[in-house]
Design an enzyme around this catalytic site. Structure first.
Site, PDB file in Angstrom:
ATOM      1  N   CYS A 234       0.809  -1.216   0.000  1.00 48.74           N
ATOM      2  CA  CYS A 234       0.000   0.000   0.000  1.00 48.74           C
ATOM      3  C   CYS A 234       0.841   1.264   0.000  1.00 48.74           C
ATOM      4  CB  CYS A 234      -0.951   0.011   1.203  1.00 48.74           C
ATOM      5  SG  CYS A 234      -2.164  -1.314   1.128  1.00 48.74           S
TER       6      CYS A 234
ATOM      7  N   ASP B 189       3.026   2.692   2.477  1.00 47.13           N
ATOM      8  CA  ASP B 189       3.509   3.381   3.682  1.00 47.13           C
ATOM      9  C   ASP B 189       3.743   2.359   4.785  1.00 47.13           C
ATOM     10  OD1 ASP B 189       1.160   5.621   2.693  1.00 47.13           O
ATOM     11  OD2 ASP B 189       3.192   6.313   3.074  1.00 47.13           O
TER      12      ASP B 189
ATOM     13  N   CYS C 161       5.674   8.676   1.806  1.00 50.31           N
ATOM     14  CA  CYS C 161       5.750   9.973   1.149  1.00 50.31           C
ATOM     15  C   CYS C 161       6.010  11.092   2.161  1.00 50.31           C
ATOM     16  CB  CYS C 161       4.447  10.247   0.421  1.00 50.31           C
ATOM     17  SG  CYS C 161       3.042  10.277   1.539  1.00 50.31           S
TER      18      CYS C 161
ATOM     19  N   CYS D  88      -2.052   8.688   6.161  1.00 45.68           N
ATOM     20  CA  CYS D  88      -0.697   8.724   6.719  1.00 45.68           C
ATOM     21  C   CYS D  88      -0.742   8.982   8.222  1.00 45.68           C
ATOM     22  CB  CYS D  88       0.136   9.830   6.059  1.00 45.68           C
ATOM     23  SG  CYS D  88       0.380   9.589   4.299  1.00 45.68           S
TER      24      CYS D  88
END
Lengths: 390, 250, 141
Positions: free
Chosen positions: C44, C46, C71, C118
């Site tokens: 996915c 992360d 990211c 995130c």
């Protein structure tokens, strides 16, 4: 700080020569090409000359050039245009898995409308599987669309071989039509449509140092297509709307210039590209090149760095004035990584950790040396921060 | 008042493998929502706390090794493990296409979106498919004979989008401590029903039905904007972090 | 949430935490954590790992280190989370367990909806670290 732009595949600046040629049509020569008086005829002439120039480069007739507003529009026009015009003759379409989204989304929409679509696989080096293609062709196939060169990994498809396979298959029949998206190939590869064997070809001004919002579709006059945009009778009734002579002239002048510089620029860029790849692979561990090393656009570099994520790499490089792009999921709207990299068969993590650098007219060796200096420590720092241990 | 006991939330051992479940029943709830009822191929459904979620993934390479989280909409007492799924993207579309008898992998339960016994006055704020964990919690509390007071504010665009409308209203009729207020954001006011509001959920509406925002435990579940907005609203109006729990569907 | 105009992809605060991340665990070998947790998966895109040190007497988090594969928003979220749980003498475990992604996003000055996950992942990793610590404590007794 010096800005080093290495994302020419996304878009380019407008070449000053091209801009000069466009200016009159943004200022004093503002006529509507459909008008009868001299101001209108002036615009019409400019458009006709532009078409002649484009036709000359493609080695075809001006009436086979349809001017559009973008590469995406041209691709849509080709795909829906052919599908709708010949749907009584068949309902099967073949595209590759690595086409630009403009082609893939058009194909998906056709599927929803009842057409059958075959999405061809590519091999691990990014080239379409010709045997699979041969097997996919059948009596109901009315359209084949395979891109000339891929925008992400730069791999060049065997267009004339594909055309030959189609010719042998269809014999005296008209269908299937063969369309190729050549937006990235312009300026690097020959666009002579007879040599390529294509019936339709898509081009985009913004990739060849021309203005954004300009493009064209070459269409062999033997084929009919249903227009997308209807209204006035511009572009032989195939694309209605008052023409924008500035954009059209910009497009044709950009294409002329790109063709003029093609041989020398391709050589120059190829050398720079190979230089960069060689040094990057030498100095950065756990790094790989995505796509074929030879059958590749002269300006395209696509690398994957294990253990780190693309967006964070792009943002860090941006701090150093370096502009590049990535195929990571984090940068896409649906949070899925680049479909092209996935089609190559590489692991998802490597797709997330990809970096695309595309060189252009202003790129010099000094720029690449700077990037080669900055990249390894940036990669190393991100790796130290990463949860993935290599 | 915060409990003085050390807070222990038991999560199943992460190393436990996903179990294999078979789809037994499919029930259409609304035009884009399906309830899927699963049974494990071996044994009984694992125990879980109402409000928890599971990670679902497919066997074949459909969608690669991707998994997605779905709140359990059944009670721990139910025979099946039920997931209520709205068709939004690629993954949920694939779930909608599952046929009876097909298998999926389902992880042990995760999350801590459930009320403690000490929470006497509960306020549930749900939007759309965010009702799923609340459905499990509300039914479980009712079956347990809970003494909690429960107010559910359930937001949808129109009444056609309400999931479990009859089941919820039946429960509200049977259980005097449970009250539902339907929020319909894209429907014109068509009745003078008390317990129906025709604008986006805001602090005025909350105060109208709750009178006092304090001394209540809030649970918010739904899409990102809904949860974030209401969290902000509660915080701005003096509700402390300790009294709010959120679960975002994205 | 006030949206500040910036020439950068995210808010200025996110930029700061991304370019100068706080509490990164550079050297894993010499760090003795009381609890460790990891969340996310490479498919996915992360993955975050969180390590915590807990003050036994007052049950507050006295140190929090992390690593992230992800990211800019993922890196900034974990960095901000580590600051939030250790500032002002440290959060109690109870408060930290109820730390919401909304709070992290607010401190970051906002995140695009697409990047919300995130901050959720960071909080999941933290919860796992705390639960890991609590399990170890239970075993000791």
């Amino acid at each position: 700080m010096k800005q080093i732009y290495l994302d020419y595949a996304a878009t380019t600046y407008i070449d000053p020569i091209v801009l000069q040629k466009m200016k009159p049509y943004l200022t004093t020569a503002y006529g509507n090409a459909s008008s009868l008086y001299s101001l209108g005829r002036e615009a019409k002439t400019a458009i006709n000359v532009a078409k002649e120039n484009v036709a000359e480069i493609l080695e075809t007739l001006p009436q086979e050039i349809i001017l559009t507003g973008s590469g995406t529009e041209s691709a849509n026009l080709a795909i829906f245009g052919i599908a709708k015009a010949y749907q009584d003759k068949g309902n099967h379409v073949i595209v590759s898995k690595i086409e630009h989204k403009a082609v893939l989304e058009s194909a998906k929409r056709l599927e929803k409308e009842g057409f059958r679509v075959t999405y061809l696989d590519i091999n691990s080096r990014g080239i379409v599987n010709l045997n699979e293609f041969k097997k996919a062709l059948n009596k109901k196939t009315i359209l084949v669309s395979i891109m000339y060169a891929n925008n992400e990994i730069g791999t060049i498809q065997p267009i004339s071989e594909i055309a030959e396979i189609i010719t042998k298959f269809k014999k005296e029949n008209l269908l299937p039509a063969f369309h190729s998206d050549a937006c990235q190939a312009a300026g690097a590869l020959s666009l002579k449509v007879k040599d390529l064997g294509v019936d339709l070809l898509t081009l985009n001004g913004s990739k060849i140092y021309g203005p954004k919002g300009s493009g064209c579709l070459y269409k062999n006059q033997d084929f009919k297509i249903e227009p997308l945009i209807v209204g006035g009778s511009q572009e032989m009734g195939l694309r209605a709307g008052t023409e924008n002579p500035a954009l059209i002239v910009g497009f044709s002048e950009a294409l002329k210039l790109a063709e003029k510089l093609r041989k020398k620029e391709s050589q120059r860029l190829r050398n720079l590209r190979n230089y960069f790849i060689e040094h990057a692979l030498k100095t950065i561990p756990h790094c790989r090149l995505n796509g074929h090393t030879q059958k590749r656009l002269p300006n395209n570099i696509n690398l994957s760095f294990a253990g780190i994520e693309g967006e964070s790499l792009v943002l860090k490089l941006d701090q150093y004035g370096i502009s590049v792009s990535t195929g990571s999921a984090c940068t896409s709207h649906d949070l899925s990584p680049s479909h092209v990299l996935l089609a190559l068969g590489i692991k998802k993590e490597l797709a997330h950790g990809s970096l695309r650098l595309t060189l252009g007219r202003k790129t010099i060796k000094k720029d690449l040396d700077y990037v080669l200096k900055i990249l390894p420590p940036v990669v190393e720092k991100l790796r130290k921060m990463s949860t993935i241990r290599l | 008042m915060p409990s003085k006991k050390p807070l222990m939330i038991t999560l199943k051992n992460r190393k436990e493998k996903s179990n294999i479940f078979v789809l037994k029943k499919k029930i259409r709830e609304t035009s884009d929502v399906l309830t899927l009822k699963f049974s494990p191929i071996k044994g009984l459904v694992f125990s879980f706390k109402p409000g928890q979620f599971v990670l679902v993934s497919f066997f074949d390479n459909r969608l690669g090794k991707q998994c997605r989280a779905y709140s359990i909409s059944s009670c721990p007492q139910d025979k099946f493990l039920t997931l209520t799924v709205k068709k939004i993207g690629v993954f949920s579309s694939a779930l909608h296409k599952l046929k009876i008898g097909e298998k999926v992998k389902i992880s042990p339960p995760l999350g801590d979106f459930y009320p403690e016994k000490s929470m006497k006055n509960l306020v549930f704020l749900a939007a759309g498919i965010g009702i799923a964990p609340f459905y499990s919690i509300i039914k479980s509390l009712y079956l347990e004979g809970s003494m909690n007071k429960l107010t559910l504010f359930y937001s949808n665009k129109t009444d056609k989008d309400i999931v479990f409308p009859e089941e919820l209203s039946k429960l509200a009729k049977k259980w005097r401590k449970f009250k539902i207020i339907h929020i319909l954001t894209q429907q014109k006011k068509d009745c003078n029903d008390e317990n129906k509001e025709f604008q986006r959920l805001n602090v005025k509406i909350l105060k109208k039905y709750l009178k006092d925002l304090n001394n209540k435990h809030y649970f918010i579940c739904g899409p990102i904007e809904f949860v974030n907005d209401l969290w902000q609203v509660l915080r701005k109006n003096g509700v402390e972090e300790y009294f709010i729990k959120t679960e975002v569907f994205y | 949430m006030k949206k500040t105009k910036t020439n950068w992809l995210y808010s200025q605060i996110v930029k700061e935490h991304f370019l100068n991340p706080k509490n990164v665990l550079w050297d894993e070998k010499n760090y003795r954590a009381d609890g460790k947790g990891m969340a996310g998966n490479p498919v996915c895109g992360d993955i975050m790992s969180v390590w915590i040190k807990v003050d036994e007497k007052n049950k507050k988090i006295k140190d929090c280190k992390w690593r992230t594969y992800g990211c800019g928003a993922a890196i900034a979220s974990t960095s901000m989370l580590s600051v939030m749980v250790t500032e002002k003498g440290g959060m109690t475990l109870k408060k930290a367990l109820n730390l919401k992604p909304q709070e992290i996003v607010k401190r970051l000055g906002g995140l695009p909806a697409l990047k919300f996950h995130c901050s959720v992942l960071g909080q999941v990793a933290l919860k796992k670290a705390i639960n890991d610590y609590l399990k170890k404590q239970k075993r000791k007794k």
